[in-house]
Design a protein around this motif. Structure first.
Motif, PDB file in Angstrom:
ATOM      1  N   VAL A  69       1.078  -1.418  -0.160  1.00  0.00           N
ATOM      2  CA  VAL A  69       0.007  -0.011  -0.389  1.00  0.00           C
ATOM      3  C   VAL A  69       1.226   1.159   0.089  1.00  0.00           C
ATOM      4  O   VAL A  69       0.410   2.820   0.223  1.00  0.00           O
ATOM      5  CB  VAL A  69      -0.807  -0.266   1.241  1.00  0.00           C
ATOM      6  CG1 VAL A  69      -2.132  -1.430   1.145  1.00  0.00           C
ATOM      7  CG2 VAL A  69      -0.121  -0.319   2.549  1.00  0.00           C
ATOM      8  N   ASN A  70       2.076   1.316  -0.457  1.00  0.00           N
ATOM      9  CA  ASN A  70       2.914   2.101  -0.991  1.00  0.00           C
ATOM     10  C   ASN A  70       2.611   3.335  -1.606  1.00  0.00           C
ATOM     11  O   ASN A  70       2.068   2.058  -3.316  1.00  0.00           O
ATOM     12  CB  ASN A  70       4.268   1.903  -0.785  1.00  0.00           C
ATOM     13  CG  ASN A  70       5.156   2.576  -0.697  1.00  0.00           C
ATOM     14  OD1 ASN A  70       5.561   4.045  -1.367  1.00  0.00           O
ATOM     15  ND2 ASN A  70       6.614   3.104   0.316  1.00  0.00           N
ATOM     16  N   ILE A  71       2.027   4.309  -1.586  1.00  0.00           N
ATOM     17  CA  ILE A  71       1.568   5.180  -2.728  1.00  0.00           C
ATOM     18  C   ILE A  71       2.373   5.296  -3.909  1.00  0.00           C
ATOM     19  O   ILE A  71       1.791   5.302  -4.718  1.00  0.00           O
ATOM     20  CB  ILE A  71       1.265   6.675  -1.985  1.00  0.00           C
ATOM     21  CG1 ILE A  71       0.225   7.369  -2.871  1.00  0.00           C
ATOM     22  CG2 ILE A  71       2.480   7.682  -1.777  1.00  0.00           C
ATOM     23  CD1 ILE A  71      -0.284   8.644  -1.973  1.00  0.00           C
ATOM     24  N   GLU A  72       3.646   5.429  -3.497  1.00  0.00           N
ATOM     25  CA  GLU A  72       4.403   5.335  -4.151  1.00  0.00           C
ATOM     26  C   GLU A  72       4.211   4.394  -5.645  1.00  0.00           C
ATOM     27  O   GLU A  72       4.097   4.373  -6.707  1.00  0.00           O
ATOM     28  CB  GLU A  72       5.801   5.892  -4.551  1.00  0.00           C
ATOM     29  CG  GLU A  72       6.046   7.018  -4.045  1.00  0.00           C
ATOM     30  CD  GLU A  72       7.800   7.136  -3.461  1.00  0.00           C
ATOM     31  OE1 GLU A  72       8.660   6.079  -3.040  1.00  0.00           O
ATOM     32  OE2 GLU A  72       8.123   8.058  -2.856  1.00  0.00           O
ATOM     33  N   ASP A  73       4.662   2.754  -4.926  1.00  0.00           N
ATOM     34  CA  ASP A  73       4.158   1.465  -6.109  1.00  0.00           C
ATOM     35  C   ASP A  73       2.774   1.931  -6.002  1.00  0.00           C
ATOM     36  O   ASP A  73       2.968   1.393  -7.236  1.00  0.00           O
ATOM     37  CB  ASP A  73       4.441   1.091  -5.137  1.00  0.00           C
ATOM     38  CG  ASP A  73       5.693   0.232  -4.354  1.00  0.00           C
ATOM     39  OD1 ASP A  73       6.398   1.015  -4.897  1.00  0.00           O
ATOM     40  OD2 ASP A  73       5.306  -0.298  -3.293  1.00  0.00           O
ATOM     41  N   LYS A 135       4.155   6.181   6.728  1.00  0.00           N
ATOM     42  CA  LYS A 135       3.405   5.901   8.013  1.00  0.00           C
ATOM     43  C   LYS A 135       2.160   5.773   7.015  1.00  0.00           C
ATOM     44  O   LYS A 135       1.500   6.402   5.999  1.00  0.00           O
ATOM     45  CB  LYS A 135       2.855   7.723   8.392  1.00  0.00           C
ATOM     46  CG  LYS A 135       3.917   7.197   9.550  1.00  0.00           C
ATOM     47  CD  LYS A 135       4.096   9.027  10.368  1.00  0.00           C
ATOM     48  CE  LYS A 135       5.393   9.213  11.095  1.00  0.00           C
ATOM     49  NZ  LYS A 135       5.089  10.224  12.065  1.00  0.00           N
ATOM     50  N   ARG A 136       1.381   4.640   7.461  1.00  0.00           N
ATOM     51  CA  ARG A 136      -0.317   4.917   6.803  1.00  0.00           C
ATOM     52  C   ARG A 136      -1.328   6.137   7.078  1.00  0.00           C
ATOM     53  O   ARG A 136      -1.492   6.452   8.270  1.00  0.00           O
ATOM     54  CB  ARG A 136      -0.736   4.015   8.113  1.00  0.00           C
ATOM     55  CG  ARG A 136      -0.858   2.267   8.097  1.00  0.00           C
ATOM     56  CD  ARG A 136      -0.539   1.938   5.935  1.00  0.00           C
ATOM     57  NE  ARG A 136      -2.221   1.429   5.798  1.00  0.00           N
ATOM     58  CZ  ARG A 136      -2.500   0.192   5.724  1.00  0.00           C
ATOM     59  NH1 ARG A 136      -1.133  -0.905   6.241  1.00  0.00           N
ATOM     60  NH2 ARG A 136      -3.661   0.155   5.624  1.00  0.00           N
ATOM     61  N   GLN A 137      -1.305   6.450   5.809  1.00  0.00           N
ATOM     62  CA  GLN A 137      -2.713   7.589   6.467  1.00  0.00           C
ATOM     63  C   GLN A 137      -4.096   7.524   5.181  1.00  0.00           C
ATOM     64  O   GLN A 137      -3.893   7.317   3.900  1.00  0.00           O
ATOM     65  CB  GLN A 137      -2.134   8.880   5.282  1.00  0.00           C
ATOM     66  CG  GLN A 137      -0.624   9.540   6.652  1.00  0.00           C
ATOM     67  CD  GLN A 137      -0.031  10.708   5.757  1.00  0.00           C
ATOM     68  OE1 GLN A 137      -0.852  11.777   5.177  1.00  0.00           O
ATOM     69  NE2 GLN A 137       1.628  10.455   6.140  1.00  0.00           N
TER      70      GLN A 137
END
Length: 351
Positions: A69-73, A135-137
């Motif tokens: 759930v990495n935003i960049e991935d 960090k989870r957001q």
């Protein structure tokens, strides 16, 4: 005031739904799909899903397992989708559904939410929980075009996922009371329609007759209720109808504890704590969490009481712009007192 909201155009919560997913897409003229599976789920559900798509002449442009759930991935995946993609399907738990949800949002195309567990109401929400700089957001995303939930798949998930969903559902009682509390203090405004839907959702589940939480009728009601909560949030334009002090406690545990549990497990425990603080619907919540076996299950998790004591104190920092019960010191003290004095909570926690 904006009175235009998004709701799913497709809602199928039934036994064998994954075997019919191709026909659901075909009836909505979604003919070119990219499919994301949760980690390890191609082996479990891949043949069923891909065969259904093929039988209905849905072209699968690509399919893959995702465990990020990495935003960049996810951004990288989204902007490398084939240009002709008409729909993104997310099959699995919270991670892969958040990935599909955010991909659909970035590419401005429909996404189908196909949960294989009931761990929380994220499968029906318009926000995604992503990792941003470690960090989870929660970030804005979009409401699912369709929700396809296979009761047989849900039933095969570990029992802990069901208890997590139960915890994330029963919390609507305390969340709504928190919203009404902060509205009375002038920090918010109530949306009566959103409150009505969230209340109806939780009451429907609590009143459902069942002999075991894996009964088809109970699982269907749980999924329907969780889906309704996503719509309540969409109407409110925020998570206020479904997220209050109990969620702040869970988020604080996520940030501070060495070994956080599933979100809905933490939320369910925190809901019981907060109903005692609020002096609101205590018997209903206590009986439901007892009768479903939730309390018995969480008592096996070896939970540290200090994680919850520290989380209660830190909770207001999670959303300083809100004004829930825990934003006032007297109620934080009351919550901490219940943790060490309530007989049920004493059985759940260890020092």
């Amino acid at each position: 005031m904006n009175t235009s909201i998004s709701i799913p155009a497709l809602l199928k919560i039934e036994k064998g739904a994954l075997s019919e997913i191709g026909s659901f897409l075909k009836s909505n003229n979604l003919n070119k799909a990219v499919v994301f599976f949760g980690n390890g789920l191609i082996d479990l559900f891949g043949m069923k899903v891909l065969s259904s798509l093929e039988e209905n002449s849905i072209e699968v442009l690509s399919y893959m397992e995702l465990d990020t759930v990495n935003i960049e991935d996810i951004t990288d995946i989204a902007f490398n989708l084939p240009n002709q993609t008409q729909v993104v399907i997310g099959i699995g738990g919270g991670k892969v559904i958040d990935a599909a949800k955010y991909t659909g949002f970035l590419k401005k195309i429909p996404y189908i939410s196909a949960p294989t567990a009931t761990s929380n109401d994220g499968f029906s929400s318009a926000t995604a929980s992503l990792l941003i700089r470690g960090k989870r957001q929660s970030v804005p995303a979009k409401m699912a075009f369709g929700i396809v939930a296979d009761i047989d798949a849900i039933k095969s998930a570990p029992r802990g996922f069901l208890y997590s969903g139960i915890g994330d559902m029963i919390c609507k009682i305390t969340a709504i009371y928190d919203w009404q509390f902060e509205a009375s203090k002038g920090y918010s405004q109530i949306n009566d329609v959103a409150v009505m839907i969230a209340k109806k959702a939780v009451n429907s589940l609590v009143r459902t007759p069942y002999t075991d939480i894996t009964d088809d009728v109970f699982l269907k009601e749980l999924l329907n209720s969780l889906a309704m909560c996503g719509i309540a949030n969409e109407i409110a334009g925020s998570s206020l109808p479904t997220s209050g002090s109990e969620h702040l406690i869970s988020h604080a545990i996520d940030q501070k504890a060495e070994k956080p549990q599933q979100h809905g497990i933490q939320v369910g425990i925190a809901t019981y704590i907060m109903c005692l603080v609020q002096e609101h619907r205590v018997e209903r919540i206590r009986n439901f969490l007892t009768d479903t076996g939730f309390f018995d299950y969480v008592a096996t998790l070896n939970l540290d009481v200090n994680d919850y004591l520290n989380a209660i104190e830190y909770a207001p920092n999670i959303k300083p712009f809100r004004h829930t019960y825990l934003h006032e010191e007297e109620y934080r003290m009351k919550a901490k007192r219940f943790i060490v004095e309530d007989e049920i909570l004493k059985k759940i926690f260890h020092e």
